[in-house]
Structures are given as C-alpha cells and as structure tokens.
Design a protein around this motif. Structure first.
Motif, short mmCIF file in Angstrom:
data_model
loop_
_atom_site.label_atom_id
_atom_site.label_comp_id
_atom_site.label_asym_id
_atom_site.label_seq_id
_atom_site.Cartn_x
_atom_site.Cartn_y
_atom_site.Cartn_z
N LEU A 9 -25.08 34.39 26.90
CA LEU A 9 -24.71 33.10 27.48
C LEU A 9 -25.59 31.98 26.95
O LEU A 9 -26.75 32.19 26.58
CB LEU A 9 -24.84 33.17 29.01
N THR A 10 -25.03 30.78 26.95
CA THR A 10 -25.82 29.59 26.67
C THR A 10 -26.21 28.96 28.00
O THR A 10 -25.35 28.66 28.83
CB THR A 10 -25.04 28.57 25.83
N GLY A 11 -27.51 28.80 28.21
CA GLY A 11 -28.00 28.23 29.45
C GLY A 11 -28.81 26.98 29.19
O GLY A 11 -28.88 26.47 28.07
N GLN B 53 -49.42 42.46 45.57
CA GLN B 53 -48.74 41.22 45.21
C GLN B 53 -49.26 40.73 43.87
O GLN B 53 -50.41 40.98 43.49
CB GLN B 53 -48.96 40.14 46.27
N HIS B 54 -48.39 40.02 43.16
CA HIS B 54 -48.76 39.38 41.91
C HIS B 54 -48.49 37.88 42.03
O HIS B 54 -47.53 37.47 42.71
CB HIS B 54 -47.94 39.92 40.74
N VAL B 55 -49.31 37.07 41.36
CA VAL B 55 -49.10 35.63 41.33
C VAL B 55 -48.98 35.19 39.87
O VAL B 55 -49.88 35.46 39.07
CB VAL B 55 -50.24 34.86 42.01
N TYR B 56 -47.88 34.55 39.54
CA TYR B 56 -47.63 34.06 38.19
C TYR B 56 -47.30 32.57 38.25
O TYR B 56 -46.67 32.10 39.21
CB TYR B 56 -46.45 34.78 37.53
N ASP B 57 -47.68 31.85 37.21
CA ASP B 57 -47.27 30.46 37.10
C ASP B 57 -45.88 30.39 36.49
O ASP B 57 -45.62 30.98 35.44
CB ASP B 57 -48.25 29.67 36.22
N SER B 58 -44.99 29.66 37.15
CA SER B 58 -43.64 29.45 36.63
C SER B 58 -43.53 28.06 36.02
O SER B 58 -43.79 27.07 36.71
CB SER B 58 -42.61 29.60 37.75
N PRO B 59 -43.12 27.96 34.75
CA PRO B 59 -42.98 26.64 34.13
C PRO B 59 -41.66 25.95 34.46
O PRO B 59 -41.50 24.76 34.20
CB PRO B 59 -43.07 26.93 32.63
N GLY B 60 -40.68 26.71 34.99
CA GLY B 60 -39.39 26.09 35.26
C GLY B 60 -38.32 27.12 35.60
O GLY B 60 -38.62 28.29 35.86
N GLU B 61 -37.08 26.68 35.57
CA GLU B 61 -35.95 27.53 35.89
C GLU B 61 -34.96 27.55 34.74
O GLU B 61 -34.94 26.63 33.89
CB GLU B 61 -35.23 27.03 37.15
N ILE B 62 -34.12 28.57 34.71
CA ILE B 62 -33.06 28.68 33.72
C ILE B 62 -31.73 28.67 34.46
O ILE B 62 -31.52 29.42 35.42
CB ILE B 62 -33.20 29.97 32.90
N GLU B 63 -30.84 27.79 34.03
CA GLU B 63 -29.54 27.63 34.67
C GLU B 63 -28.43 28.08 33.71
O GLU B 63 -28.47 27.80 32.52
CB GLU B 63 -29.31 26.16 35.04
N PHE B 64 -27.44 28.80 34.24
CA PHE B 64 -26.35 29.30 33.40
C PHE B 64 -25.16 29.63 34.30
O PHE B 64 -25.27 29.69 35.53
CB PHE B 64 -26.79 30.54 32.62
N THR B 65 -24.03 29.88 33.65
CA THR B 65 -22.82 30.28 34.35
C THR B 65 -22.51 31.73 34.02
O THR B 65 -22.45 32.10 32.84
CB THR B 65 -21.64 29.38 33.96
N GLY C 112 -33.06 21.53 25.24
CA GLY C 112 -33.29 22.37 26.41
C GLY C 112 -32.32 23.53 26.53
O GLY C 112 -32.32 24.24 27.54
N ARG C 113 -31.49 23.76 25.51
CA ARG C 113 -30.56 24.89 25.56
C ARG C 113 -31.31 26.19 25.29
O ARG C 113 -32.23 26.23 24.48
CB ARG C 113 -29.44 24.71 24.54
N VAL C 114 -30.88 27.24 25.99
CA VAL C 114 -31.47 28.57 25.79
C VAL C 114 -30.36 29.60 25.69
O VAL C 114 -29.26 29.40 26.20
CB VAL C 114 -32.41 28.97 26.96
#
Length: 277
Positions: free
Chosen positions: A143-145, A166-178, A228-230
C-alpha cells in the motif's frame, strides 16, 4: 483481463519478495541468533550459577558482575576474561556478547532489568528449524501510505510478552493508509527503524491468533519521500523472536495498533508454535 505488463510486474514483485524472505530465514538460522537461546535468567543481588553459562552472575547498583572459577573463561572482543569481571551499567535495550567456547553469552538490560541469555548453536530449536510459513506475496497488500510526523517525538509505553515488563520507545509519528480489506483509513503509531529515516510498526489484526502470531507482528517501512509518502508492504510483515521462543522479551503493539480487518499477508504462525505449512 491481466495484461502482459501486469504479469511481468507481478512476477518481479514475487521474485523480490522471495529474495527478501529467503534473507529473513537465513538470519533466523544464525548460529547465535534467537533460535539458539537456551535460557533467560533475571539477575539480582544474589550471585547465581546457571547450567548453560560459565561463572556466577549478579547485578548491583554499579551494574552486572561475573565471578569465574579457575577453570572458566569468557572472551570479550577477542580478549580473555578470567576471575571477577565488571560489565558496568548497561543502557536500556543494550546487549553485550561474551563468548564461551562455541556459545555466546548475552548480557542485556530489558525493561530496567539485567538479564543473561546464553546462546548455543546446538539448541534443538535452532537445529530443527526448517522455515517460517507465510502468505503468498500479493501486490494488493503493498500500500501507499502517508507519514504524519509529530512536532516532537512522543514517548510511548508498551507492554511485553513477559508479564510485568514494559518498554518505552520514542515515536516520531504515525503512518496513515487505507486497507484493501475494509476500505477504511487507519493510523498506526510508528517507531524509528534500524536504517536512517526508516520506520517500524508493531501491529495485530484479525488474523492474529488465527493464522498469524497472536501477540504481534513487525513491519519495516522505508523512509518517507519528500511528500511524506511511504510504502506499507504487509507482505513483509515479520514475526518477532517471541513468535518462536518464550525466552524473548518482545514488546507488544501500542494501544490503537490493532487493525480490524484480516491482513492476509506476511509471515504466519511458526511451525514451532503449531502453525501450518
């Protein structure tokens, strides 16, 4: 009607996936990889010996220690270690690897706890491994997201397959797709991948616990382009080590990273866990 060009493109897509999956399987059969892990020991202040590792091991405020008997030896970076050795305070998610004959002794910190994880090439799980079943590659699951970065990375706390960890990670953002299965738009919390700019998502879906491993699957997403496409290629969804062995401390997906549809792509339940070929 499928055109000749579409047939060629599908054949190329399948060939590239087969090469990727073969490389993934080769990494699993590393003589000192996760299938070689023979035990998981949680260190504490009381020195303890273990049957699959030389020495007496403990942890203290100043880090991990080992006391080796006169007839025992480890090697670190090719240099022999004898007697008492101080590994120091390990950073979270760090590992140090010492060798002991043909074995590798992993000293690590996971979820704030110091652990010892010996790896032996003759471990039956590694010796008997054949392959990981997977869905046949399907271009419809590539898919293209869109990558939606946060203004600042956000710490995300997730559970683990090990109870109480528990684990703690830094998230840089979100990925959106259909998703093709339901036509809905979905967002997954992403973490930083191993390669610069790449992203990593942990997720479950409607196949989890049915045809794919129940706890999680992992997907590496190449770096976004200038717009910003992935590419979100679920054909390359892989199992984490916990899918094969209870001696792993893998993270669980963040809250919200459960897809409602069945993602019938990527790796399936390992044969070692009762999966079907």
């Amino acid at each position: 009607m499928t055109t000749a060009q579409e047939t060629i493109e599908t054949a190329e897509f399948t060939r590239e996936w087969e090469e990727w999956h073969a490389a993934s399987q080769r990494s699993l059969t590393d003589p000192h990889g996760f299938l070689a892990v023979t035990s998981l020991h949680w260190l504490d202040a009381e020195p303890a010996r273990f049957p699959d590792a030389p020495g007496s091991w403990w942890t203290a405020p100043d880090g991990v220690w080992v006391e080796l008997a006169e007839d025992e030896e480890l090697a670190l970076d090719g240099e022999p270690v004898r007697g008492r050795h101080h590994f120091g305070v390990l950073p979270e998610r760090a590992s140090v690897y010492a060798t002991a004959g043909g074995a590798v002794i992993e000293v690590a910190k996971r979820g704030g706890h110091d652990i010892l994880r010996p790896r032996h090439p003759d471990n039956p799980l590694l010796r008997d491994f054949t392959r990981t079943p997977a869905y046949a590659p399907d271009p419809n699951w590539a898919l293209t997201g869109r990558y939606l970065p946060f203004a600042e990375p956000r710490p995300v706390t997730v559970g683990a397959v090990t109870e109480g960890l528990q684990h703690v990670y830094d998230s840089p953002g979100e990925i959106e797709f259909t998703l093709p299965g339901d036509g809905g738009t979905h967002r997954l919390t992403a973490f930083n991948g191993h390669l610069p700019g790449s992203l990593l998502v942990l997720f479950t879906d409607a196949t989890s616990g049915v045809t794919t491993y129940a706890a999680n699957r992992s997907l590496t997403v190449p770096a976004p382009d200038a717009e910003g496409r992935v590419t979100v290629d679920f054909n390359r969804a892989t199992n984490l080590p916990c899918a094969y062995t209870d001696l792993a401390t893998c993270p669980l997906p963040p809250a919200g990273n459960r897809l409602p549809s069945a993602v019938e792509a990527g790796e399936r339940i390992p044969l070692e866990r009762g999966g079907r070929p």
